[in-house]
Design a protein around this motif. Structure first.
Motif, short mmCIF file in Angstrom:
data_model
loop_
_atom_site.label_atom_id
_atom_site.label_comp_id
_atom_site.label_asym_id
_atom_site.label_seq_id
_atom_site.Cartn_x
_atom_site.Cartn_y
_atom_site.Cartn_z
N SER A 20 0.82 -1.20 0.00
CA SER A 20 0.00 0.00 0.00
C SER A 20 0.86 1.25 0.00
O SER A 20 1.89 1.32 0.70
N LEU A 31 -4.51 5.40 -4.01
CA LEU A 31 -4.03 4.30 -3.17
C LEU A 31 -3.48 3.20 -4.08
O LEU A 31 -4.19 2.70 -4.96
N LEU A 33 -2.16 -0.55 -4.40
CA LEU A 33 -2.46 -1.76 -3.64
C LEU A 33 -2.12 -2.98 -4.50
O LEU A 33 -2.65 -3.12 -5.61
N GLU A 312 -7.77 1.11 4.73
CA GLU A 312 -6.38 0.94 4.34
C GLU A 312 -5.72 2.30 4.10
O GLU A 312 -4.59 2.55 4.51
N GLU A 313 -6.47 3.18 3.46
CA GLU A 313 -5.94 4.53 3.21
C GLU A 313 -5.66 5.26 4.52
O GLU A 313 -4.58 5.86 4.70
N TRP A 316 -2.58 3.85 6.53
CA TRP A 316 -1.27 4.25 6.02
C TRP A 316 -1.03 5.75 6.10
O TRP A 316 0.09 6.22 5.83
#
Length: 324
Positions: A20, A31, A33, A312-313, A316
């Motif tokens: 990521s 993003l 991935l 997930e964004e 991170w």
């Protein structure tokens, strides 16, 4: 053994770091991935379909029984046949009287009873024809009064495709009651309705109706649908198609996520790259879909796992402890 564990952990951390990456450019969030991470998050994408929907207040409509309209139509046909029969008898009686007059002209004997019988037949046929014509005129007026000019014209026409479709249940008659400020123009010809599931169904507007539904405060319109699932008494919400509309793309409503008070979607811009974009104007549709203006047609929208992508964004974007 400890070295092997440390090496495995280092590889895992390196893979995770490669999985990521979040970049922000001109306010747009992207993003990156890897495929393995996409599979882990269970991401599913689908192309966004170009679509447009009418705007404005929908109008309630109800499927209307047409039994009495069909009965009036049959009565009109019966009187037409009666008129045709009376006209034939009148022509026959007139021809007989003319023939009797020719016979008398050449000296043949014609009795008074023959002449009187022919004259009586002619008078009876004339009376029957006049009465049938009067009934036809009254029936036409009643049809226009009860059903409006468009349906009356269809009922009075021989071989009307509309009336045949209504009688065979291939078409359904809807009484539509728009709001008083809807300002439906007589030039409007198309509308749509959508039930809880399925695609929008077209309605052909055939003209104003002389009656309104119970509780309506304004004029009404007749609409013709061709939907076998409709039954008399069922209610639907009707929206104009000829009026103003909003264009966008149709997506599953599950694609939408909330973040910072706005609605967003994720678009797959490359095999390993996803961009978060504002959904723009959102209009929820029946059937679990929504129309948005913030994505181009044919773009690949994440329809499953969008919330995981946001997580997930955000994960991170949180600084590591070593960065404190």
């Amino acid at each position: 053994m400890l070295l092997a564990v440390w090496a495995s952990a280092s590889v895992a951390d390196a893979d995770e770091a490669a999985v990521s990456r979040v970049t922000v450019k001109d306010g747009a969030v992207t993003l990156s991935l890897a495929l393995a991470a996409q599979q882990r998050l269970g991401l599913t994408v689908s192309p966004a379909l170009a679509s447009d929907i009418p705007v404005g207040q929908p109008a309630p409509a109800r499927v209307t029984a047409v039994g009495s309209l069909l009965e009036r139509r049959q009565d009109f046909r019966r009187d037409q046949l009666a008129l045709s029969a009376a006209q034939r008898r009148r022509a026959s009686a007139s021809a007989l009287l003319a023939h009797l007059a020719e016979l008398r002209g050449i000296g043949a004997v014609v009795s008074a009873e023959q002449r009187q019988s022919a004259e009586a037949a002619l008078e009876s046929a004339r009376n029957d024809a006049e009465q049938a014509q009067a009934r036809l005129a009254a029936m036409a007026e009643t049809l226009r009064y009860d059903w409006g000019p468009a349906l009356a014209e269809a009922a009075l026409a021989a071989g009307s495709a509309l009336m045949n479709a209504l009688s065979d249940h291939r078409a359904q008659l809807l009484l539509i009651s728009p709001a008083a400020d809807a300002q439906w123009s007589p030039q409007v010809k198309r509308a749509v309705y959508q039930q809880e599931s399925g695609a929008p169904q077209e309605i052909e507007l055939i003209g104003p109706a002389p009656t309104v539904a119970a509780g309506a405060a304004s004029g009404a319109w007749w609409g013709i649908a061709k939907d076998p699932s409709l039954r008399v008494g069922m209610a639907v919400e009707v929206q104009l198609r000829d009026g103003p509309s909003v264009a966008g793309v149709r997506i599953p409503a599950s694609s939408l996520i909330w973040h910072e008070g706005l609605q967003w979607v994720y678009l797959r811009e490359a095999p390993a790259q996803f961009a978060r974009r504002a959904a723009g104007t959102v209009r929820y549709l029946s059937g679990g879909d929504a129309l948005i203006t913030g994505a181009p047609a044919a773009s690949e929208v994440v329809v499953q796992g969008a919330q995981s992508l946001l997580g997930e964004e955000l994960r991170w974007s949180i600084p590591a402890d070593s960065e404190d």
